[in-house]
Write an enzyme that holds these catalytic residues in place. Structure first.
Site, mmCIF file in Angstrom:
data_model
loop_
_atom_site.group_PDB
_atom_site.id
_atom_site.type_symbol
_atom_site.label_atom_id
_atom_site.label_comp_id
_atom_site.label_asym_id
_atom_site.label_seq_id
_atom_site.Cartn_x
_atom_site.Cartn_y
_atom_site.Cartn_z
ATOM 1 N N ASP A 153 0.845 -1.196 0.000
ATOM 2 C CA ASP A 153 0.000 0.000 0.000
ATOM 3 C C ASP A 153 0.880 1.247 0.000
ATOM 4 O OD1 ASP A 153 -2.325 -1.516 -0.028
ATOM 5 O OD2 ASP A 153 -2.353 -1.678 2.163
ATOM 6 N N LYS A 175 0.651 -8.032 -2.759
ATOM 7 C CA LYS A 175 -0.621 -7.513 -3.278
ATOM 8 C C LYS A 175 -0.426 -6.099 -3.801
ATOM 9 C CE LYS A 175 -4.033 -5.889 -0.632
ATOM 10 N NZ LYS A 175 -4.483 -4.603 -1.249
ATOM 11 N N ASP A 196 -5.185 -6.661 -6.909
ATOM 12 C CA ASP A 196 -6.396 -6.404 -6.122
ATOM 13 C C ASP A 196 -7.116 -5.159 -6.669
ATOM 14 O OD1 ASP A 196 -8.308 -6.301 -4.086
ATOM 15 O OD2 ASP A 196 -6.951 -5.259 -2.699
ATOM 16 N N LEU A 197 -7.819 -5.335 -7.792
ATOM 17 C CA LEU A 197 -8.521 -4.205 -8.411
ATOM 18 C C LEU A 197 -10.035 -4.314 -8.288
ATOM 19 C CD1 LEU A 197 -6.362 -3.623 -11.636
ATOM 20 C CD2 LEU A 197 -6.119 -2.642 -9.337
ATOM 21 N N LYS A 198 -10.523 -5.420 -7.779
ATOM 22 C CA LYS A 198 -11.947 -5.578 -7.453
ATOM 23 C C LYS A 198 -12.852 -5.151 -8.625
ATOM 24 C CE LYS A 198 -11.152 -4.538 -2.532
ATOM 25 N NZ LYS A 198 -9.756 -4.038 -2.622
ATOM 26 N N PHE A 199 -12.691 -5.801 -9.767
ATOM 27 C CA PHE A 199 -13.463 -5.427 -10.953
ATOM 28 C C PHE A 199 -14.960 -5.576 -10.690
ATOM 29 C CE2 PHE A 199 -9.459 -7.103 -13.018
ATOM 30 C CZ PHE A 199 -8.947 -5.840 -13.306
ATOM 31 N N HIS A 200 -15.704 -4.560 -11.045
ATOM 32 C CA HIS A 200 -17.153 -4.547 -10.841
ATOM 33 C C HIS A 200 -17.770 -3.771 -12.001
ATOM 34 C CE1 HIS A 200 -20.739 -3.717 -7.887
ATOM 35 N NE2 HIS A 200 -21.092 -4.379 -8.978
ATOM 36 N N ASP A 201 -18.242 -4.506 -13.009
ATOM 37 C CA ASP A 201 -18.742 -3.867 -14.221
ATOM 38 C C ASP A 201 -19.622 -4.860 -14.964
ATOM 39 O OD1 ASP A 201 -18.877 -2.042 -16.519
ATOM 40 O OD2 ASP A 201 -17.016 -1.174 -15.707
ATOM 41 N N ILE A 202 -19.981 -4.518 -16.198
ATOM 42 C CA ILE A 202 -20.791 -5.421 -17.005
ATOM 43 C C ILE A 202 -19.971 -6.662 -17.367
ATOM 44 C CG2 ILE A 202 -22.192 -3.532 -17.881
ATOM 45 C CD1 ILE A 202 -20.625 -3.727 -20.513
ATOM 46 N N THR A 229 -14.147 -5.431 4.183
ATOM 47 C CA THR A 229 -13.875 -5.672 5.600
ATOM 48 C C THR A 229 -13.831 -4.381 6.411
ATOM 49 O OG1 THR A 229 -11.498 -5.734 5.134
ATOM 50 C CG2 THR A 229 -12.667 -7.837 5.212
ATOM 51 N N ARG A 234 -4.093 -8.728 11.924
ATOM 52 C CA ARG A 234 -3.124 -7.897 12.631
ATOM 53 C C ARG A 234 -2.473 -8.707 13.748
ATOM 54 N NH1 ARG A 234 -4.434 -5.152 8.936
ATOM 55 N NH2 ARG A 234 -5.064 -2.964 8.862
ATOM 56 N N ARG A 294 0.376 -2.922 6.993
ATOM 57 C CA ARG A 294 1.162 -2.044 7.853
ATOM 58 C C ARG A 294 2.019 -2.747 8.894
ATOM 59 N NH1 ARG A 294 -4.248 1.424 8.637
ATOM 60 N NH2 ARG A 294 -4.458 2.135 6.475
#
Length: 232
Positions: A11, A33, A60-66, A119, A180, A210
């Site tokens: 990150d 990641k 980790d791009l979390k595709f959410h589309d058609i 999360t 953690r 982290r």
């Protein structure tokens, strides 16, 4: 090939920071990641550099589309050689099935997983967007749909792992952020466990950021986590 379940979350806002950390780690001890901020900044070139260093990469791009857009996006991810890629389960059956079918055409396809409920959500926040619904019920429903569509697993909170492991069986992947070590800051996660607790509950992979990336000695922090998991 690593036997560790740890996926270190890079990150960072720039490729330089991510690569500096990656060079201090060992691909035998973890996977990495790459998320939206870093990928938007650094793109496929960073993935190639991480692969050159020997790391498996979770994109980790979390595709959410058609459906067509989602399937083409995961196909590009496969072309880039990533180890794992994800979509949002709420993109629906057609999108997930088409994505799984697309990756099945590759000789060495990446793992394809779906996000159930982020999360960072508490029950109260979840109800603001899903009025009157229980968070854990939505997670179970989306995990069942994901498995039925032929995907390899889901991203979920470690607190949802025991229920999903019982419902979805031993061969369904459960990738858990919100992990953690004892004494670490919870950050923006609300549903967390220690690495030992998450693995004992049935997690397949642990996404940890982290506590490793901000440690004074990231490699030692990673080794300590692996040691507690019997993976070092």
């Amino acid at each position: 090939m690593t036997h560790s379940p740890v996926i270190v979350a890079l990150d960072y806002p720039t490729a330089e920071g991510a690569l500096d950390l990656a060079r201090r780690l060992d691909p035998a001890d973890c996977r990495l990641k790459v998320g939206k901020e870093l990928y938007t900044r650094a793109g496929p070139a960073l993935l190639a550099q991480l692969h050159t260093l020997g790391f498996d990469v979770f994109l980790d791009l979390k595709f959410h589309d058609i459906p067509n857009t989602v399937s083409r996006a995961v196909s590009v991810a496969a072309d880039l050689g990533v180890w794992m890629v994800n979509v949002h389960a709420s993109c629906g059956r057609r999108a997930m099935t088409q994505a799984a079918d697309t990756l099945a055409q590759f000789s060495a396809p990446p793992e394809l997983i779906a996000v159930t409920v982020l999360t960072s959500f508490s029950q109260a926040e979840f109800e603001e967007v899903h009025h009157g619904e229980r968070l854990e019920e939505r997670v179970s429903m989306l995990a069942a749909l994901t498995q039925d569509c032929g995907l390899d697993g889901v991203v979920c909170s470690p607190h949802e792992v025991p229920r999903l492991r019982a419902e979805r069986g031993l061969n369904f992947g459960l990738v858990t952020p919100g992990v953690r070590p004892v004494g670490s800051d919870a950050g923006d996660q609300t549903r967390i466990m220690t690495p030992e607790q998450a693995i004992a509950a049935g997690s397949s992979y642990l996404v940890i950021g982290r506590p490793i990336t901000q440690a004074s000695d990231p490699l030692q922090a990673l080794h300590q986590i692996n040691l507690t998991l019997g993976a070092d």
